[in-house]
Every structure is written in structure tokens, then in C-alpha cells.
Write a protein that holds these residues in place. Structure first.
Motif, PDB file in Angstrom:
ATOM      1  N   ILE A 122       0.860  -1.182   0.000  1.00 57.28           N
ATOM      2  CA  ILE A 122       0.000   0.000   0.000  1.00 57.28           C
ATOM      3  C   ILE A 122       0.892   1.226   0.000  1.00 57.28           C
ATOM      4  N   TYR A 123       0.622   2.141  -0.933  1.00 60.54           N
ATOM      5  CA  TYR A 123       1.429   3.346  -1.105  1.00 60.54           C
ATOM      6  C   TYR A 123       0.646   4.572  -0.664  1.00 60.54           C
ATOM      7  N   SER A 124       1.360   5.496  -0.021  1.00 55.59           N
ATOM      8  CA  SER A 124       0.773   6.744   0.459  1.00 55.59           C
ATOM      9  C   SER A 124       1.757   7.876   0.213  1.00 55.59           C
ATOM     10  N   ILE A 125       1.232   9.080   0.108  1.00 54.60           N
ATOM     11  CA  ILE A 125       2.087  10.264  -0.010  1.00 54.60           C
ATOM     12  C   ILE A 125       2.725  10.537   1.343  1.00 54.60           C
ATOM     13  N   ASN A 126       3.989  10.877   1.319  1.00 58.89           N
ATOM     14  CA  ASN A 126       4.704  11.286   2.524  1.00 58.89           C
ATOM     15  C   ASN A 126       4.635  12.815   2.578  1.00 58.89           C
ATOM     16  N   HIS A 127       3.630  13.323   3.240  1.00 62.90           N
ATOM     17  CA  HIS A 127       3.375  14.771   3.275  1.00 62.90           C
ATOM     18  C   HIS A 127       4.527  15.553   3.902  1.00 62.90           C
ATOM     19  N   ASN A 128       5.179  14.983   4.907  1.00 61.71           N
ATOM     20  CA  ASN A 128       6.286  15.695   5.560  1.00 61.71           C
ATOM     21  C   ASN A 128       7.428  15.951   4.589  1.00 61.71           C
ATOM     22  N   THR A 129       7.788  14.961   3.790  1.00 62.51           N
ATOM     23  CA  THR A 129       8.864  15.130   2.819  1.00 62.51           C
ATOM     24  C   THR A 129       8.486  16.178   1.785  1.00 62.51           C
ATOM     25  N   LEU A 130       7.265  16.116   1.278  1.00 64.14           N
ATOM     26  CA  LEU A 130       6.828  17.101   0.285  1.00 64.14           C
ATOM     27  C   LEU A 130       6.802  18.505   0.866  1.00 64.14           C
ATOM     28  N   GLN A 131       6.345  18.623   2.098  1.00 62.40           N
ATOM     29  CA  GLN A 131       6.293  19.941   2.721  1.00 62.40           C
ATOM     30  C   GLN A 131       7.700  20.510   2.917  1.00 62.40           C
ATOM     31  N   THR A 132       8.629  19.678   3.354  1.00 64.89           N
ATOM     32  CA  THR A 132      10.009  20.121   3.525  1.00 64.89           C
ATOM     33  C   THR A 132      10.611  20.523   2.187  1.00 64.89           C
ATOM     34  N   ALA A 133      10.403  19.698   1.159  1.00 67.68           N
ATOM     35  CA  ALA A 133      10.932  20.009  -0.174  1.00 67.68           C
ATOM     36  C   ALA A 133      10.325  21.299  -0.713  1.00 67.68           C
ATOM     37  N   TYR A 134       9.052  21.512  -0.454  1.00 63.15           N
ATOM     38  CA  TYR A 134       8.369  22.730  -0.894  1.00 63.15           C
ATOM     39  C   TYR A 134       9.015  23.965  -0.256  1.00 63.15           C
ATOM     40  N   HIS A 135       9.238  23.898   1.046  1.00 59.69           N
ATOM     41  CA  HIS A 135       9.848  25.035   1.744  1.00 59.69           C
ATOM     42  C   HIS A 135      11.286  25.275   1.289  1.00 59.69           C
ATOM     43  N   GLU A 136      12.027  24.197   1.056  1.00 59.95           N
ATOM     44  CA  GLU A 136      13.397  24.347   0.557  1.00 59.95           C
ATOM     45  C   GLU A 136      13.403  24.987  -0.824  1.00 59.95           C
ATOM     46  N   MET A 137      12.444  24.589  -1.672  1.00 62.94           N
ATOM     47  CA  MET A 137      12.365  25.164  -3.008  1.00 62.94           C
ATOM     48  C   MET A 137      11.998  26.642  -2.940  1.00 62.94           C
ATOM     49  N   LEU A 138      11.073  26.995  -2.072  1.00 57.12           N
ATOM     50  CA  LEU A 138      10.704  28.402  -1.914  1.00 57.12           C
ATOM     51  C   LEU A 138      11.899  29.227  -1.442  1.00 57.12           C
ATOM     52  N   GLN A 139      12.661  28.683  -0.513  1.00 55.60           N
ATOM     53  CA  GLN A 139      13.842  29.391  -0.019  1.00 55.60           C
ATOM     54  C   GLN A 139      14.857  29.574  -1.140  1.00 55.60           C
ATOM     55  N   PHE A 140      15.084  28.527  -1.908  1.00 63.42           N
ATOM     56  CA  PHE A 140      16.036  28.580  -3.015  1.00 63.42           C
ATOM     57  C   PHE A 140      15.610  29.628  -4.041  1.00 63.42           C
ATOM     58  N   ILE A 141      14.344  29.606  -4.417  1.00 64.38           N
ATOM     59  CA  ILE A 141      13.843  30.573  -5.397  1.00 64.38           C
ATOM     60  C   ILE A 141      13.922  31.982  -4.830  1.00 64.38           C
TER      61      ILE A 141
END
Length: 108
Positions: free
Chosen positions: A64-83
Motif C-alpha cells: 500500500i502506497y501513500s504520499i509522505n506529506h512531511n517530505t513534500l512539505q520540507t521540499a516545498y519550503h526548501e524550493m521556496l527558499q532557493f527561489i
């Protein structure tokens, strides 16, 4: 840092994530949504797993597969910081350019 670009760079993987956005899915449910082979889907799932974008749990004989929301949220914030840092650098360059008045020389 998770390589979000690798994970999301493929349309099949993005489709898988859209499916998982609706809720957890078995590997069989994911495979049935595509016109490609089970081994090909498994490769896409493995990339998403390697980047920790999704998680996998065993329930009897089912994966059974699920989205790992914590990883996506961290990656999102890192991308926003980078941009944000890129844009800040561009604004500093523009400020320096304007303050030096170099654009006036180009007009003449």
C-alpha cells in the motif's frame, strides 16, 4: 535533501502522486490505472520511494502506497527558499545596476 526534480520530472510519477492525493492505493490499483507494465510502474514507485515522496506499507500480501506529506512539505519550503534567494540576488544586481546609472549610458 530530496531530489524533487527527479521525482516529479516524469509525467507517470506525477500521475501516481495525483492518484495518491486521493488516498492510499495498492500497487495493483496503481498498475491498473496505466497502460504500461507492472515492472515499469514498480520502477516509478521505487524512484518515489527512494526520494521519500511516498511510503510503502505491507498489509498481508498487498503493498500500500501513500504520499509522505512531511517530505513534500520540507521540499516545498526548501524550493521556496532557493527561489527566494535567486530572486534576492537578481534584485541586488538590479539595484546595483540602477544605482551605478549604467542604463543612462546605454540611452545616449
Amino acid at each position: 535533501m530530496t531530489n524533487v526534480y527527479r521525482a516529479l520530472g516524469d509525467s507517470t510519477r506525477r500521475h501516481i502522486l495525483r492518484m495518491l492525493k486521493q488516498g492510499s492505493k495498492t500497487q495493483k490499483e496503481i498498475v491498473e490505472a496505466f497502460d504500461i507494465s507492472q515492472p515499469a510502474i514498480k520502477k516509478h514507485l521505487n524512484i518515489l520511494l527512494e526520494e521519500r515522496i511516498i511510503s510503502e506499507n505491507l498489509n498481508g500480501k498487498y503493498r500500500i502506497y501513500s504520499i509522505n506529506h512531511n517530505t513534500l512539505q520540507t521540499a516545498y519550503h526548501e524550493m521556496l527558499q532557493f527561489i527566494g534567494e535567486l530572486l534576492d540576488d537578481q534584485l541586488v544586481s538590479l539595484k546595483n545596476y540602477v544605482e551605478k546609472g549604467e542604463f543612462r549610458d546605454e540611452e545616449n
